[in-house]
Design an enzyme around this catalytic site. Structure first.
Site, PDB file in Angstrom:
ATOM      1  CG  ASP A   9     -14.311  27.004  45.073  1.00  0.00           C
ATOM      2  OD1 ASP A   9     -14.376  28.240  45.127  1.00  0.00           O
ATOM      3  OD2 ASP A   9     -14.897  26.327  44.198  1.00  0.00           O
ATOM      4  CG  LEU A  10     -19.656  28.940  48.160  1.00  0.00           C
ATOM      5  CD1 LEU A  10     -20.068  28.320  49.484  1.00  0.00           C
ATOM      6  CD2 LEU A  10     -20.123  30.397  48.111  1.00  0.00           C
ATOM      7  CG  ASP A  11     -19.953  29.610  43.710  1.00  0.00           C
ATOM      8  OD1 ASP A  11     -21.047  29.545  44.286  1.00  0.00           O
ATOM      9  OD2 ASP A  11     -19.343  30.681  43.534  1.00  0.00           O
ATOM     10  CB  THR A  17     -23.831  27.993  43.495  1.00  0.00           C
ATOM     11  OG1 THR A  17     -22.534  27.669  43.979  1.00  0.00           O
ATOM     12  CG2 THR A  17     -24.762  28.262  44.639  1.00  0.00           C
ATOM     13  CE  LYS A  45     -18.118  23.893  36.607  1.00  0.00           C
ATOM     14  NZ  LYS A  45     -18.138  22.429  36.679  1.00  0.00           N
ATOM     15  CB  SER A 114     -15.407  31.612  47.619  1.00  0.00           C
ATOM     16  OG  SER A 114     -16.304  31.959  46.594  1.00  0.00           O
ATOM     17  CB  ALA A 115     -13.747  33.836  42.785  1.00  0.00           C
ATOM     18  CE  LYS A 145     -10.598  30.545  44.264  1.00  0.00           C
ATOM     19  NZ  LYS A 145     -11.743  29.666  44.547  1.00  0.00           N
ATOM     20  CD  GLU A 169     -10.955  26.013  43.557  1.00  0.00           C
ATOM     21  OE1 GLU A 169     -11.727  25.641  42.653  1.00  0.00           O
ATOM     22  OE2 GLU A 169     -10.980  27.165  44.026  1.00  0.00           O
ATOM     23  CG  ASP A 170     -15.800  23.662  41.328  1.00  0.00           C
ATOM     24  OD1 ASP A 170     -15.188  24.613  41.850  1.00  0.00           O
ATOM     25  OD2 ASP A 170     -16.806  23.801  40.616  1.00  0.00           O
TER      26      ASP A 170
HETATM   27  C1  BG6 Z   1     -16.720  31.537  41.666  1.00  0.00           C
HETATM   28  C2  BG6 Z   1     -17.523  30.825  40.607  1.00  0.00           C
HETATM   29  O1  BG6 Z   1     -16.752  30.814  42.855  1.00  0.00           O
HETATM   30  O2  BG6 Z   1     -17.251  32.845  41.892  1.00  0.00           O
HETATM   31  C3  BG6 Z   1     -17.600  31.666  39.336  1.00  0.00           C
HETATM   32  O3  BG6 Z   1     -16.925  29.580  40.312  1.00  0.00           O
HETATM   33  C4  BG6 Z   1     -18.150  33.038  39.677  1.00  0.00           C
HETATM   34  O4  BG6 Z   1     -18.432  31.002  38.410  1.00  0.00           O
HETATM   35  C5  BG6 Z   1     -17.290  33.694  40.756  1.00  0.00           C
HETATM   36  O5  BG6 Z   1     -18.154  33.869  38.519  1.00  0.00           O
HETATM   37  C6  BG6 Z   1     -17.821  35.067  41.183  1.00  0.00           C
HETATM   38  O6  BG6 Z   1     -19.040  34.889  41.832  1.00  0.00           O
HETATM   39  P1  BG6 Z   1     -20.092  36.022  42.143  1.00  0.00           P
HETATM   40  O7  BG6 Z   1     -21.093  35.347  43.036  1.00  0.00           O
HETATM   41  O8  BG6 Z   1     -19.341  37.124  42.864  1.00  0.00           O
HETATM   42  O9  BG6 Z   1     -20.639  36.487  40.843  1.00  0.00           O
HETATM   43 MG    MG Z   2     -15.797  26.528  42.406  1.00  0.00          MG
END
Ligand code: BG6
Ligand code: MG
Length: 218
Positions: A9-11, A17, A45, A114-115, A145, A169-170
């Site tokens: 996962d990224l964030d 972030t 998240k 990542s989402a 997710k 994953e967090d």
């Molecule tokens: C996820 C984050 O990785 O991405 C969420 O944990 C976030 O908090 C989602 O809403 C979507 O991200 P973005 O950058 O497309 O708004």
């Molecule tokens: Mg995350």
């Protein structure tokens, strides 16, 4: 040695972030006249931008028109982009580069799952884009997710079967997605929230090279 697929996962896993997403949602909630706590933020998240806004408005018992929602989605993302614009390698979370390098030196599959629709520019800004063989992000999937789509697509791109994949994953939603995909789930954060994961570590400094080699050779 076998080849496994490691999907990150990224964030909140690669970069810190999560705090910027929280700040931007909190400012939106406050401007609409209600509070948004860090505890409530746990539910956000891993959740897509559109779904996050719906949950936020539910929390504030706020009725909105589709036009208002579209405007707030743009506003939230613009504020978020103003934070990530200033990011550099110093915002990579501790020991992430070591873990990526151990996996790559051992010829393992490494992908992002990542989402976020902002994943590529963030990886570019912190200088990690080249470490990933494949990127699956919010622009590639239709189901968010805890649906496993993002991780199953990552496994498919790596050419590795889901049971040979390991997810970092967090988020609660992300751990559930990994579990549903039949992958090994590794929670990065607090046991209190991530107890559904197969393993939980506070951060990557707790993950030894030995632990990674054991996953590879399983
Ligand atoms: C996820 C984050 O990785 O991405 C969420 O944990 C976030 O908090 C989602 O809403 C979507 O991200 P973005 O950058 O497309 O708004
Ligand atoms: Mg995350």
């Amino acid at each position: 040695m076998s080849t496994k697929g490691f999907i990150f996962d990224l964030d909140g896993v690669i970069v810190d972030t999560a705090k910027y997403h929280y700040l931007a949602w909190k400012n939106l909630a406050n401007s609409l006249g209600f509070e948004f706590t860090e505890e409530q933020n746990e539910l956000f998240k891993g959740v897509s931008r559109v779904r996050s806004l719906d949950i936020l408005l539910e929390l504030g018992s706020y009725n909105a028109t589709p036009e208002q929602k579209d405007g707030w989605l743009v506003q939230k993302n613009e504020e978020y982009l103003s934070y990530i614009k200033k990011m550099d390698a110093s915002e990579i979370l501790p020991d992430v580069p070591r873990v990526l390098d151990v996996l790559l030196q051992n010829e393992q599959g490494v992908a992002l799952g990542s989402a976020s629709k902002n994943a590529r520019p963030i990886l570019e800004k912190v200088g990690l884009l080249m470490k990933f063989q494949h990127i699956v992000d919010g622009n590639d999937v239709t189901a968010a997710k805890p649906d496993p789509e993002v991780f199953l697509l990552g496994a498919q791109k790596l050419g590795i079967s889901p049971q040979d994949c390991i997810v970092f994953e967090d988020s609660i939603a992300g751990v559930q997605a990994a579990n549903t995909a039949g992958m090994i789930s590794i929670g990065i954060g607090e046991q209190e929230f991530l107890h559904e994961a197969d393993h939980v570590f506070k951060d990557f400094t707790e993950i030894s090279d030995r632990f990674l080699m054991d996953l590879i050779n399983k």
